[in-house]
Enzyme design. Structure first.
Site, PDB file in Angstrom:
ATOM      1  N   HIS A 264       0.855  -1.188   0.000  1.00  0.00           N
ATOM      2  CA  HIS A 264       0.000   0.000   0.000  1.00  0.00           C
ATOM      3  C   HIS A 264       0.889   1.235   0.000  1.00  0.00           C
ATOM      4  O   HIS A 264       1.946   1.242   0.637  1.00  0.00           O
ATOM      5  CB  HIS A 264      -0.929   0.019   1.224  1.00  0.00           C
ATOM      6  CG  HIS A 264      -2.087   0.940   1.050  1.00  0.00           C
ATOM      7  ND1 HIS A 264      -2.019   2.271   1.332  1.00  0.00           N
ATOM      8  CD2 HIS A 264      -3.339   0.711   0.569  1.00  0.00           C
ATOM      9  CE1 HIS A 264      -3.181   2.842   1.058  1.00  0.00           C
ATOM     10  NE2 HIS A 264      -3.999   1.908   0.576  1.00  0.00           N
ATOM     11  N   ASP A 315      -8.011  -5.648  -0.194  1.00  0.00           N
ATOM     12  CA  ASP A 315      -8.474  -6.401  -1.362  1.00  0.00           C
ATOM     13  C   ASP A 315      -8.150  -7.888  -1.274  1.00  0.00           C
ATOM     14  O   ASP A 315      -8.830  -8.702  -1.897  1.00  0.00           O
ATOM     15  CB  ASP A 315      -7.895  -5.799  -2.645  1.00  0.00           C
ATOM     16  CG  ASP A 315      -8.477  -4.418  -2.898  1.00  0.00           C
ATOM     17  OD1 ASP A 315      -9.659  -4.225  -2.612  1.00  0.00           O
ATOM     18  OD2 ASP A 315      -7.739  -3.529  -3.356  1.00  0.00           O
TER      19      ASP A 315
END
Ligand code: COA
Length: 385
Positions: A264, A315
């Site tokens: 991320h 996700d």
């Protein structure tokens, strides 16, 4: 020679503050707040509508405001007939995100307030967008599967409940609605993520909210952003069982492949949304008897931590959660969009309310200044004659 000083440059705008917002704060140390409220406190109890109201209006609604807002959304779900006609013209195998992007763009032309960027009109259009993005997804999917869209008959259902109903024709159980509400809340906003930033760039030219949400849909589809939740499911299906996870991962890393659902730009100590999504996954595993998926994710997490010091993002766990809720993987990213549309709209409202064109500079790395010779005086050109 240029006297321009070279501004600081950060590839991918990493770490760059590109604007101010009062909507959302992503804490790099695994925290997430909407308008000052910790999402962990809201995720289990609030409805998606309550969170959408908060994002758009800045405050938690009163009971009456929430009822009115929920009813306003429910009343706006039906698509204009020409938009449904357009959905029928699309190739059957079109990706639902492309269908959604095209649908949002077409919806704009049926909104009488298209050219009005005032705060009040933007809020009204946001309500229509939140309602109809879901319908584009459910009706578009049914049409692509050779089925008829279901009529908008269930105004008493919330967005989460209606999403199940419009997709399958069955009214979901309360626990399914609660889970989808929580998922919608987790996905509703994430400050200047790529699709929201795309929406804000578009809005900053004073293009309207539909243009901005169309940009956002196009941006969300990419596998480095929203598309990762569809790719993660393909990966889990390939791995199949928890005992194969580590060797699978090592092989992919040795081949220098990116592992979907990991890494991320902002979070470095873990994605704030992962613990909630992981817990939903465990619960669903027990309820559905599909108990292999979450352990595969956990094995991947352990191995990825050891090999690359990278954390899972939301996700990774969203993929099996959607699968166990009965959604086909092609709808993973559209489900993300059905929720994030609330955040996109809130950011467009904020951008228009206090607008300045977003127009950064680039660092020129092309050839240095060189003399120009016109084609007519160029030997190569004349030899062609
Ligand atoms: N799999 C393997 N390696 C990864 C990785 C992943 N998912 N994510 C990052 N890395 C590696 C990079 O290759 C890079 O290694 P290097 O320094 O040896 O070149 C290092 O970690 C830093 O990554 P970087 O690409 O600079 O991070 P970023 O901030 O630019 O990118 C993402 C962030 C999200 C785009 C990236 O982590 C990614 O592609 N993840 C997979 C897609 C995904 O899950 N997206 C959803 C995000 S919520």
């Amino acid at each position: 020679m240029s006297t321009e000083t070279t501004p600081a440059y950060s590839p991918g705008l990493a770490g760059v503050i590109a604007g101010e917002t009062q909507i959302c704060w992503v804490d790099p140390n695994a925290g997430l707040m909407y308008r000052g409220y910790d999402i962990h406190e809201m995720a289990q109890q609030a409805s998606f509508e309550e969170v959408a109201y908060l994002l758009l209006n800045g405050e938690i609604p009163s009971a009456k405001q929430l009822t009115d807002f929920t009813q306003q959304i429910a009343a706006q779900r039906e698509l204009p007939a020409p938009v449904v006609k357009m959905l029928r013209l699309l190739p059957r195998d079109v990706h639902p995100m492309d269908m959604l992007r095209t649908g949002v763009s077409m919806l704009s032309m049926f909104d009488r307030e298209l050219g009005d960027n005032s705060h009040a009109a933007n809020i009204r259009k946001s309500i229509r967008l939140i309602a109809r993005v879901s319908t584009l997804i459910t009706d578009g999917w049914r049409i692509s599967q050779g089925e008829e869209p279901l009529p908008e008959k269930k105004r008493d259902l919330t967005q989460a409940g209606n999403f199940f109903y419009k997709l399958t024709g069955s009214v979901p159980q309360d626990w399914q609605i609660r889970m989808l509400d929580t998922i919608f809340i987790l996905y509703a906003d994430h400050e200047f993520n790529a699709s929201t930033f795309a929406a804000r760039v578009t809005a900053s030219t004073l293009a309207g909210i539909y243009a901005a949400v169309t940009s956002a849909c196009g941006t969300l589809k990419g596998p480095l952003h929203g598309g990762a939740n569809e790719e993660s499911m393909k990966m889990l299906e390939e791995i199949k069982t928890p005992d194969r996870a580590e060797s699978w991962l090592k092989k992919k890393l040795a081949a220098k492949e990116k592992i979907m659902g990991f890494g991320h730009r902002v979070y470095k100590k873990g994605d704030s949304r992962v613990p909630v999504m992981r817990e939903i996954g465990r619960d669903l595993g027990r309820r559905t008897g599909k108990e292999q998926w979450i352990p595969i994710c956990e094995k991947l997490e352990e191995a990825m931590g050891r090999e690359k010091h990278l954390c899972a993002n939301v996700d990774l766990y969203a993929a099996p959660v959607f699968w166990m809720l009965g959604f086909p993987p092609q709808l993973n990213t559209p489900i993300f969009a059905a929720s994030r549309v609330a955040g996109w709209c809130a950011h467009v409202v904020e951008q228009h309310d206090n607008n300045r064109l977003i127009r950064p500079r680039s660092l020129y790395t092309g050839p240095p200044a060189r003399p120009y010779h016109s084609v007519s005086s160029n030997g190569a050109a004349s030899s062609e004659q």
